[in-house]
Write an enzyme that holds these catalytic residues in place. Sequence first.
Site, PDB file in Angstrom:
ATOM      1  N   GLU A  45      -3.485 125.983  50.867  1.00 11.14           N
ATOM      2  CA  GLU A  45      -3.437 124.620  50.313  1.00 11.14           C
ATOM      3  C   GLU A  45      -4.771 123.941  50.593  1.00 11.14           C
ATOM      4  O   GLU A  45      -5.098 123.626  51.737  1.00 11.14           O
ATOM      5  CB  GLU A  45      -2.285 123.830  50.959  1.00 11.14           C
ATOM      6  N   ARG A  49      -9.449 116.207  49.434  1.00 11.03           N
ATOM      7  CA  ARG A  49      -9.912 115.086  50.250  1.00 11.03           C
ATOM      8  C   ARG A  49     -11.397 115.160  50.537  1.00 11.03           C
ATOM      9  O   ARG A  49     -11.913 114.355  51.299  1.00 11.03           O
ATOM     10  CB  ARG A  49      -9.187 115.086  51.606  1.00 11.03           C
ATOM     11  N   LYS A 132       8.292 119.396  50.368  1.00 11.40           N
ATOM     12  CA  LYS A 132       7.459 119.254  51.566  1.00 11.40           C
ATOM     13  C   LYS A 132       8.094 118.141  52.391  1.00 11.40           C
ATOM     14  O   LYS A 132       8.315 117.043  51.875  1.00 11.40           O
ATOM     15  CB  LYS A 132       6.033 118.872  51.146  1.00 11.40           C
TER      16      LYS A 132
END
Length: 212
Positions: A45, A49, A132
């Site tokens: 993942e 960012r 999640k």
Amino acid sequence: MTGQTHFIRELAGLAPIIPVLVVDDVADAVPLAQALVRGGLPVLEVTLRTSCALDVIAAMSAVEGARVGAGTLVTPQDVKAAMNAGATFGVSPGAPEALLSACEAAKLPFLPGAATATEAMTLAARGYDILKFFPAEGAGGITTLKGLGGPLPQISFCPTGGVSPENAERYLALPNVVCAGGSWIAPAELVRAGDWAQIEERARAASRLSRG
Ligand code: 3PG
């Protein structure tokens, strides 16, 4: 089960831990992904960012054995950008309507975030039965997941946020946990230092965590 959920379940079956990656330099992408795959964690993942995150996804996607997804999806634009870069799945801390619709329209397998019974039930009603659980420790951790598992045993979770080598196996032992996410396998300082051997060792240890 939707096609998207089926794909996410298949990914979860590949390894008990999904490393959450924050990569500042695209030059680190390939050696980092190779170290993680060698260590037994093929599902990656990459968080959106950092300014080079999309280039990192593109570079990692070429690594043999790597299954690369985009994390921190927030807007519909993120979905398009992540897919254009080569992401094959998406992860978000939440599940705003616009983001769900964008993933569904683009047919991007999606792991949406939920932290409460109502959020989980709303997503399950829409066909998402793997979520999640975020922020895992902040939202009550193992106690909350056990609580949700009573009335909602059909919903599975990938807890992320505060999962560590110390508590990961206790999370994985829960019947409603299919895998967990965490940044400890490849923290920013090890990536910046190019310590691929240490990252591979952490990945190997994580890949051997037993599940319930
Ligand atoms: C994140 O998106 O940063 C994840 O929640 C990672 O959390 P962690 O750093 O506690 O593993």
